[in-house]
Design a protein around this motif. Structure first.
Motif, PDB file in Angstrom:
ATOM      1  N   UNK A 256      28.845   0.053  18.428  1.00  0.00           N
ATOM      2  CA  UNK A 256      28.412   1.380  17.999  1.00  0.00           C
ATOM      3  C   UNK A 256      28.144   2.298  19.189  1.00  0.00           C
ATOM      4  N   UNK A 257      27.659   1.743  20.300  1.00  0.00           N
ATOM      5  CA  UNK A 257      27.501   2.551  21.511  1.00  0.00           C
ATOM      6  C   UNK A 257      28.856   3.086  21.967  1.00  0.00           C
ATOM      7  N   UNK A 258      29.854   2.223  21.929  1.00  0.00           N
ATOM      8  CA  UNK A 258      31.207   2.654  22.303  1.00  0.00           C
ATOM      9  C   UNK A 258      31.735   3.705  21.345  1.00  0.00           C
ATOM     10  N   UNK A 259      31.492   3.508  20.048  1.00  0.00           N
ATOM     11  CA  UNK A 259      31.950   4.481  19.051  1.00  0.00           C
ATOM     12  C   UNK A 259      31.271   5.828  19.275  1.00  0.00           C
ATOM     13  N   UNK A 260      29.974   5.815  19.517  1.00  0.00           N
ATOM     14  CA  UNK A 260      29.267   7.056  19.818  1.00  0.00           C
ATOM     15  C   UNK A 260      29.846   7.741  21.041  1.00  0.00           C
ATOM     16  N   UNK A 261      30.166   6.957  22.070  1.00  0.00           N
ATOM     17  CA  UNK A 261      30.779   7.505  23.275  1.00  0.00           C
ATOM     18  C   UNK A 261      32.140   8.124  22.996  1.00  0.00           C
ATOM     19  N   UNK A 262      32.912   7.487  22.121  1.00  0.00           N
ATOM     20  CA  UNK A 262      34.219   8.042  21.759  1.00  0.00           C
ATOM     21  C   UNK A 262      34.078   9.358  21.003  1.00  0.00           C
ATOM     22  N   UNK A 263      33.087   9.433  20.120  1.00  0.00           N
ATOM     23  CA  UNK A 263      32.852  10.692  19.415  1.00  0.00           C
ATOM     24  C   UNK A 263      32.422  11.793  20.382  1.00  0.00           C
ATOM     25  N   UNK A 264      31.629  11.432  21.400  1.00  0.00           N
ATOM     26  CA  UNK A 264      31.250  12.435  22.398  1.00  0.00           C
ATOM     27  C   UNK A 264      32.454  12.900  23.200  1.00  0.00           C
ATOM     28  N   UNK A 265      33.317  11.968  23.572  1.00  0.00           N
ATOM     29  CA  UNK A 265      34.547  12.357  24.273  1.00  0.00           C
ATOM     30  C   UNK A 265      35.393  13.269  23.390  1.00  0.00           C
ATOM     31  N   UNK A 266      35.472  12.935  22.117  1.00  0.00           N
ATOM     32  CA  UNK A 266      36.227  13.759  21.170  1.00  0.00           C
ATOM     33  C   UNK A 266      35.595  15.153  21.063  1.00  0.00           C
ATOM     34  N   UNK A 267      34.267  15.207  21.068  1.00  0.00           N
ATOM     35  CA  UNK A 267      33.561  16.488  21.026  1.00  0.00           C
ATOM     36  C   UNK A 267      33.968  17.365  22.207  1.00  0.00           C
TER      37      UNK A 267
ATOM     38  N   UNK B 163      28.618  13.334  14.465  1.00  0.00           N
ATOM     39  CA  UNK B 163      28.860  11.903  14.240  1.00  0.00           C
ATOM     40  C   UNK B 163      28.255  11.084  15.378  1.00  0.00           C
ATOM     41  N   UNK B 164      28.435  11.534  16.608  1.00  0.00           N
ATOM     42  CA  UNK B 164      27.857  10.833  17.754  1.00  0.00           C
ATOM     43  C   UNK B 164      26.335  10.843  17.672  1.00  0.00           C
ATOM     44  N   UNK B 165      25.769  11.975  17.333  1.00  0.00           N
ATOM     45  CA  UNK B 165      24.305  12.107  17.249  1.00  0.00           C
ATOM     46  C   UNK B 165      23.729  11.159  16.208  1.00  0.00           C
ATOM     47  N   UNK B 166      24.400  11.065  15.060  1.00  0.00           N
ATOM     48  CA  UNK B 166      23.935  10.176  13.989  1.00  0.00           C
ATOM     49  C   UNK B 166      24.001   8.713  14.442  1.00  0.00           C
ATOM     50  N   UNK B 167      25.082   8.347  15.126  1.00  0.00           N
ATOM     51  CA  UNK B 167      25.219   6.972  15.612  1.00  0.00           C
ATOM     52  C   UNK B 167      24.119   6.647  16.612  1.00  0.00           C
ATOM     53  N   UNK B 168      23.895   7.523  17.595  1.00  0.00           N
ATOM     54  CA  UNK B 168      22.868   7.261  18.597  1.00  0.00           C
ATOM     55  C   UNK B 168      21.471   7.239  17.985  1.00  0.00           C
ATOM     56  N   UNK B 169      21.239   8.080  17.005  1.00  0.00           N
ATOM     57  CA  UNK B 169      19.933   8.102  16.338  1.00  0.00           C
ATOM     58  C   UNK B 169      19.698   6.775  15.611  1.00  0.00           C
TER      59      UNK B 169
END
Length: 159
Positions: free
Chosen positions: A10-21, A61-67
């Protein structure tokens, strides 16, 4: 899968969403600049508007994952990263109070005994404070700007 593996994924997924952002934000900026230039040359139709909807969706999406991660894995070894990215995502989303609270939690996280022992490994190039990983950000956040909620005096996260 064990909980540690789920957290890492999930950390990796959050990072991917941030890169996408950031990629979508750059794309939106380029599109806006191109349309603005064309509009200024032709002066036909409506002036273009900046549309960052796609970017903001990825950011949320990244914010929700990190939260979720910071709540479900309060003792994770990479908690400082979770809090840092959650703070940055919250600030970029316009949730200043929430972002500032995560920076304050990050400050507390790295000043505890576990993190303090890691801080002797390097110095932050921005502040000169001891750091480990993203901990120099938290060290910067110990200044009065973060405690008072005044983010205007903090160093910019992007140039």
């Amino acid at each position: 899968r064990d909980s540690g593996q789920k957290a890492e994924l999930n950390l990796r997924l959050g990072g991917l969403y941030l890169e996408d952002y950031y990629a979508n934000l750059a794309r939106a900026q380029r599109t806006f600049e191109e349309r603005t230039k064309a509009f200024e040359q032709n002066k036909k139709g409506k002036a273009p508007k900046f549309d960052n909807t796609e970017a903001m969706n990825s950011l949320e999406k990244a914010r929700v994952i990190y939260k979720d991660l910071s709540t479900r894995y309060p003792n994770h070894p990479r908690k400082d990263e979770m809090l840092y990215f959650l703070a940055m995502a919250s600030l970029d989303r316009g949730k200043t109070t929430e972002g500032m609270s995560y920076f304050q939690k990050l400050t507390a996280e790295i000043t505890n005994a576990r993190s303090a022992s890691r801080c002797n490994r390097a110095s932050c190039p921005v502040s000169g404070f001891p750091m480990y990983g993203l901990s120099c950000v938290a060290m910067i956040c110990t200044n009065s700007s973060i405690r008072s909620g005044d983010i205007s005096r903090l160093p910019s996260s992007r140039s």
